[in-house]
Motif scaffolding. Structure first.
Motif, mmCIF file in Angstrom:
data_model
loop_
_atom_site.group_PDB
_atom_site.id
_atom_site.type_symbol
_atom_site.label_atom_id
_atom_site.label_comp_id
_atom_site.label_asym_id
_atom_site.label_seq_id
_atom_site.Cartn_x
_atom_site.Cartn_y
_atom_site.Cartn_z
ATOM 1 N N LEU A 11 53.311 49.184 40.365
ATOM 2 C CA LEU A 11 52.605 48.089 39.696
ATOM 3 C C LEU A 11 52.318 46.915 40.624
ATOM 4 O O LEU A 11 51.203 46.392 40.641
ATOM 5 N N GLN A 12 53.312 46.500 41.391
ATOM 6 C CA GLN A 12 53.090 45.364 42.293
ATOM 7 C C GLN A 12 51.985 45.652 43.311
ATOM 8 O O GLN A 12 51.067 44.837 43.452
ATOM 9 N N PRO A 13 52.021 46.785 44.007
ATOM 10 C CA PRO A 13 50.918 47.078 44.935
ATOM 11 C C PRO A 13 49.557 47.181 44.240
ATOM 12 O O PRO A 13 48.548 46.719 44.780
ATOM 13 N N ILE A 14 49.525 47.756 43.043
ATOM 14 C CA ILE A 14 48.271 47.868 42.293
ATOM 15 C C ILE A 14 47.715 46.477 41.988
ATOM 16 O O ILE A 14 46.531 46.193 42.207
ATOM 17 N N ILE A 15 48.571 45.616 41.479
ATOM 18 C CA ILE A 15 48.159 44.255 41.116
ATOM 19 C C ILE A 15 47.670 43.490 42.342
ATOM 20 O O ILE A 15 46.610 42.858 42.315
ATOM 21 N N LEU A 16 48.420 43.566 43.428
ATOM 22 C CA LEU A 16 48.030 42.869 44.660
ATOM 23 C C LEU A 16 46.692 43.357 45.195
ATOM 24 O O LEU A 16 45.822 42.559 45.538
ATOM 25 N N LYS A 17 46.535 44.660 45.271
ATOM 26 C CA LYS A 17 45.294 45.240 45.805
ATOM 27 C C LYS A 17 44.103 44.849 44.936
ATOM 28 O O LYS A 17 43.032 44.507 45.454
ATOM 29 N N LEU A 18 44.279 44.892 43.641
ATOM 30 C CA LEU A 18 43.188 44.569 42.729
ATOM 31 C C LEU A 18 42.783 43.098 42.845
ATOM 32 O O LEU A 18 41.595 42.793 42.957
ATOM 33 N N ASP A 20 43.270 41.098 45.348
ATOM 34 C CA ASP A 20 42.687 40.899 46.677
ATOM 35 C C ASP A 20 41.241 41.394 46.741
ATOM 36 O O ASP A 20 40.393 40.773 47.364
ATOM 37 N N SER A 21 40.959 42.479 46.060
ATOM 38 C CA SER A 21 39.608 43.046 46.094
ATOM 39 C C SER A 21 38.608 42.229 45.276
ATOM 40 O O SER A 21 37.404 42.349 45.467
ATOM 41 N N ARG A 22 39.091 41.406 44.365
ATOM 42 C CA ARG A 22 38.215 40.632 43.479
ATOM 43 C C ARG A 22 38.264 39.138 43.772
ATOM 44 O O ARG A 22 37.732 38.352 43.014
ATOM 45 N N ASP A 23 38.958 38.708 44.791
ATOM 46 C CA ASP A 23 39.111 37.302 45.149
ATOM 47 C C ASP A 23 40.090 36.599 44.222
ATOM 48 O O ASP A 23 41.108 36.111 44.665
ATOM 49 N N LYS A 24 39.802 36.552 42.919
ATOM 50 C CA LYS A 24 40.757 35.969 41.971
ATOM 51 C C LYS A 24 40.568 36.621 40.606
ATOM 52 O O LYS A 24 39.479 37.071 40.268
ATOM 53 N N GLU A 33 41.174 45.741 33.793
ATOM 54 C CA GLU A 33 40.537 46.388 34.944
ATOM 55 C C GLU A 33 41.334 47.608 35.396
ATOM 56 O O GLU A 33 40.762 48.642 35.725
ATOM 57 N N VAL A 34 42.648 47.503 35.391
ATOM 58 C CA VAL A 34 43.492 48.657 35.749
ATOM 59 C C VAL A 34 43.273 49.779 34.750
ATOM 60 O O VAL A 34 43.101 50.941 35.130
ATOM 61 N N LYS A 35 43.242 49.435 33.478
ATOM 62 C CA LYS A 35 43.017 50.440 32.429
ATOM 63 C C LYS A 35 41.655 51.112 32.633
ATOM 64 O O LYS A 35 41.532 52.332 32.542
ATOM 65 N N LYS A 36 40.637 50.311 32.924
ATOM 66 C CA LYS A 36 39.282 50.843 33.118
ATOM 67 C C LYS A 36 39.208 51.731 34.368
ATOM 68 O O LYS A 36 38.687 52.847 34.307
ATOM 69 N N LEU A 37 39.736 51.246 35.492
ATOM 70 C CA LEU A 37 39.664 52.003 36.745
ATOM 71 C C LEU A 37 40.414 53.325 36.679
ATOM 72 O O LEU A 37 40.047 54.285 37.346
ATOM 73 N N THR A 38 41.474 53.366 35.880
ATOM 74 C CA THR A 38 42.298 54.575 35.791
ATOM 75 C C THR A 38 41.993 55.400 34.545
ATOM 76 O O THR A 38 42.750 56.319 34.224
ATOM 77 N N SER A 39 40.917 55.070 33.855
ATOM 78 C CA SER A 39 40.546 55.758 32.606
ATOM 79 C C SER A 39 41.704 55.784 31.619
ATOM 80 O O SER A 39 41.950 56.783 30.946
ATOM 81 N N GLY A 40 42.445 54.676 31.566
ATOM 82 C CA GLY A 40 43.542 54.544 30.618
ATOM 83 C C GLY A 40 44.839 55.205 31.034
ATOM 84 O O GLY A 40 45.814 55.169 30.290
ATOM 85 N N LYS A 41 44.891 55.798 32.218
ATOM 86 C CA LYS A 41 46.107 56.494 32.654
ATOM 87 C C LYS A 41 47.213 55.520 33.060
ATOM 88 O O LYS A 41 48.387 55.865 33.004
ATOM 89 N N ILE A 42 46.829 54.319 33.502
ATOM 90 C CA ILE A 42 47.816 53.291 33.830
ATOM 91 C C ILE A 42 47.524 52.095 32.932
ATOM 92 O O ILE A 42 46.437 51.530 32.965
ATOM 93 N N TYR A 77 44.760 34.001 39.470
ATOM 94 C CA TYR A 77 45.639 34.314 40.597
ATOM 95 C C TYR A 77 44.789 34.734 41.781
ATOM 96 O O TYR A 77 43.819 35.477 41.630
ATOM 97 N N LYS A 78 45.179 34.257 42.956
ATOM 98 C CA LYS A 78 44.453 34.563 44.187
ATOM 99 C C LYS A 78 45.482 34.871 45.273
ATOM 100 O O LYS A 78 46.536 34.254 45.341
ATOM 101 N N VAL A 79 45.164 35.840 46.132
ATOM 102 C CA VAL A 79 46.057 36.219 47.221
ATOM 103 C C VAL A 79 45.958 35.155 48.325
ATOM 104 O O VAL A 79 44.859 34.783 48.735
ATOM 105 N N THR A 80 47.116 34.693 48.798
ATOM 106 C CA THR A 80 47.157 33.705 49.879
ATOM 107 C C THR A 80 46.925 34.393 51.224
ATOM 108 O O THR A 80 46.889 35.638 51.298
ATOM 109 N N LYS A 81 46.826 33.603 52.288
ATOM 110 C CA LYS A 81 46.679 34.184 53.630
ATOM 111 C C LYS A 81 47.881 35.059 53.959
ATOM 112 O O LYS A 81 47.718 36.161 54.465
ATOM 113 N N ASP A 82 49.085 34.565 53.684
ATOM 114 C CA ASP A 82 50.290 35.378 53.908
ATOM 115 C C ASP A 82 50.279 36.612 53.018
ATOM 116 O O ASP A 82 50.715 37.689 53.418
ATOM 117 N N GLY A 83 49.769 36.453 51.820
ATOM 118 C CA GLY A 83 49.697 37.567 50.881
ATOM 119 C C GLY A 83 48.778 38.673 51.358
ATOM 120 O O GLY A 83 49.020 39.847 51.084
#
Length: 112
Positions: A11-18, A20-24, A33-42, A77-83
């Motif tokens: 979950l943490q890597p999924i949330i971070l990657k998502l 980061d890919s969308r800016d915020k 978005e997770v539900k949509k991208l995974t067709s409801g599997k996650i 939520y937005k990923v920081t430079k360190d993030g």
């Protein structure tokens, strides 16, 4: 839908990657978005999502921005430079982990 036991560690890597890919993104948007991208599997519940977001914010991996929409406040939520470095690291780790699982579950050597 995958079991909570199977998805818990991802979950943490999924949330971070998502994010980061969308800016915020805001919380509900992440779950949908997770539900949509995974067709409801996650399916990430709010009870699982917000503790992860708060933990990542406390570590300085995420930062927040409040946006007022009428009388409501939406917290983005937005990923920081360190993030961003952490996103790179967890992406490599997840991909390596999936390769390792592939060796186990799709290997002909296990049949010998």
């Amino acid at each position: 839908m995958y079991s909570k036991e199977l998805t818990k560690g991802t979950l943490q890597p999924i949330i971070l990657k998502l994010i980061d890919s969308r800016d915020k993104m805001y919380g509900y948007e992440i779950t949908q978005e997770v539900k949509k991208l995974t067709s409801g599997k996650i399916d990430i519940s709010e009870g699982a999502l917000y503790p992860i977001l708060h933990k990542l914010e406390a570590k300085g991996v995420l930062e927040t921005e409040k946006v007022y929409i009428g009388k409501r406040v939406r917290k983005y939520y937005k990923v920081t430079k360190d993030g961003k470095m952490m996103v790179t690291e967890v992406t490599k780790e997840i991909n390596d982990f999936m390769d390792t699982l592939h060796l186990i579950f799709n290997s002909e050597t296990l049949k010998s």
